[in-house]
Design an enzyme around this catalytic site. Structure first.
Site, short mmCIF file in Angstrom:
data_model
loop_
_atom_site.label_atom_id
_atom_site.label_comp_id
_atom_site.label_asym_id
_atom_site.label_seq_id
_atom_site.Cartn_x
_atom_site.Cartn_y
_atom_site.Cartn_z
N GLU A 9 0.93 -1.15 -0.06
CA GLU A 9 0.20 -0.13 0.02
C GLU A 9 0.85 1.17 -0.11
O GLU A 9 1.98 1.38 0.77
CB GLU A 9 -0.85 -0.10 1.37
CG GLU A 9 -1.72 1.08 1.24
CD GLU A 9 -2.64 1.29 2.57
OE1 GLU A 9 -3.55 0.50 2.61
OE2 GLU A 9 -2.52 2.25 3.59
N THR A 40 -4.06 4.79 -1.48
CA THR A 40 -5.07 5.32 -0.58
C THR A 40 -5.95 6.51 -0.96
O THR A 40 -5.47 6.94 -1.93
CB THR A 40 -4.47 5.62 0.96
OG1 THR A 40 -3.44 6.89 0.64
CG2 THR A 40 -3.85 4.47 1.52
N GLY A 101 -14.86 4.77 5.59
CA GLY A 101 -14.01 6.29 5.97
C GLY A 101 -14.31 6.64 7.11
O GLY A 101 -15.06 6.27 7.85
N ASP A 102 -13.34 7.41 7.82
CA ASP A 102 -13.50 7.86 9.13
C ASP A 102 -14.38 9.00 9.07
O ASP A 102 -14.37 9.93 8.10
CB ASP A 102 -12.01 8.53 9.31
CG ASP A 102 -11.14 7.46 9.68
OD1 ASP A 102 -11.52 6.15 9.96
OD2 ASP A 102 -9.86 7.57 9.12
N HIS A 141 -13.54 -3.57 15.03
CA HIS A 141 -13.64 -2.01 14.65
C HIS A 141 -13.83 -1.17 15.82
O HIS A 141 -14.60 -1.74 16.81
CB HIS A 141 -14.82 -1.63 13.60
CG HIS A 141 -14.64 -0.33 12.98
ND1 HIS A 141 -14.97 0.68 13.66
CD2 HIS A 141 -14.36 0.06 11.69
CE1 HIS A 141 -15.09 1.85 12.73
NE2 HIS A 141 -14.39 1.37 11.69
#
Length: 287
Positions: A9, A40, A101-102, A141
């Site tokens: 990544e 990303t 997503g945050d 999570h």
């Protein structure tokens, strides 16, 4: 014997960095010939989409390596997702890692894609030829009340069409093995790549673990305590630790290894030098 998937990544250069830094990273990684490189993605701004697509095109066309682009859901509308996917396809992208997503303070979610499984289902409907990957969390999570609920949520993501899972970073392989057993019990049979992030500094290791709810085992704390004030030595110890993690995972039949490079190709190359023989049986599998 089917070898583990091996992937990397990278992330786009930070806003105050020159774009050439990503070429330095890719030049340092290209000859490792991973099955794919993932790129990303931010929270959906035009600049986020454009730079991710450009880097993906570079990886695909100039380096001839398959690419997976991240795509976040929470702040995206259907129109924005459609535009982004069209941009990605034009860049030669054949696979997307669909993420919720945050949550961002001061920003209001669009309301269309509140969970990653909704984005997965939408992509599968609108772009049936696109492979869709999903994220998973060996220790749960951070916003989920317990592992049972987290695995149930993951099952929804797989049922929606996610064909491969990439795990969040972890430092304790036993946590990953227990998680894998839970997936087996839940009937989740898609490949799961183990996400490995090398230790590069004491601050980043502690912050990333805290943000993701990741356990730092005693062995890692010993490294941080011993060499936390000397980044060069700590990074050398981190290369050894990550190599040991990967060796153990490969011996235990892991489906794949996904190395979070943090755009530091030198450390990744040192890890690869230690573990590359574990990936030698090439069956030609690439995206």
């Amino acid at each position: 014997m089917r070898r583990p998937i091996f992937s990397l990544e990278v992330f786009p250069p930070r806003r105050n960095a020159t774009v050439g830094t990503i070429y330095d990273t890719l030049d340092g990684l290209a000859d490792l010939q991973p099955d794919f490189i993932s790129v990303t993605y931010g929270h959906g701004s035009q600049s986020d989409r454009t730079i991710t697509a450009r880097i993906a095109h570079t990886i695909r066309q100039e380096y001839r390596i398959p690419v997976v682009t991240h795509l976040t859901a929470l702040y995206s509308s259907e129109e924005r997702v459609d535009q982004t996917l069209d941009m990605f396809e034009a860049a030669g992208v054949r696979a997307v890692l669909a993420l919720r997503g945050d949550q961002l303070e001061g920003y209001e979610p669009q309301g269309r894609f509140n969970y990653a499984n909704e984005l997965v289902a939408y992509i599968r409907e609108k772009h049936p030829d696109m492979l869709v990957f999903g994220a998973c969390y060996p220790e749960g999570h951070s916003e989920c009340p317990d592992m049972k609920q987290d695995v149930e949520n993951l099952k929804r993501k797989v049922d929606a069409g996610a064909t491969t899972l990439i795990s969040q970073l972890f430092y304790d392989n036993e946590k990953f093995y227990r998680f894998r057993d839970m997936l087996d019990a839940a009937g989740i049979t898609v490949p799961v790549e183990a996400g490995i992030m090398p230790i590069m500094s004491m601050k980043s290791t502690i912050n990333m673990a805290k943000r993701g709810g990741v356990t730092i085992p005693k062995t890692v704390y010993l490294l941080l305590d011993k060499w936390g004030d000397d980044t060069n030595i700590l990074r050398s110890a981190g290369v050894v630790y990550a190599s040991q993690q990967i060796s153990d995972l490969a011996a235990n039949g892991v489906d794949g290894i996904h190395l979070y490079t943090m755009n530091h190709p030198g450390d990744i190359r040192r890890i690869w030098g230690n573990v590359q023989n574990l990936f030698e049986k090439d069956d030609g599998r690439r995206l």
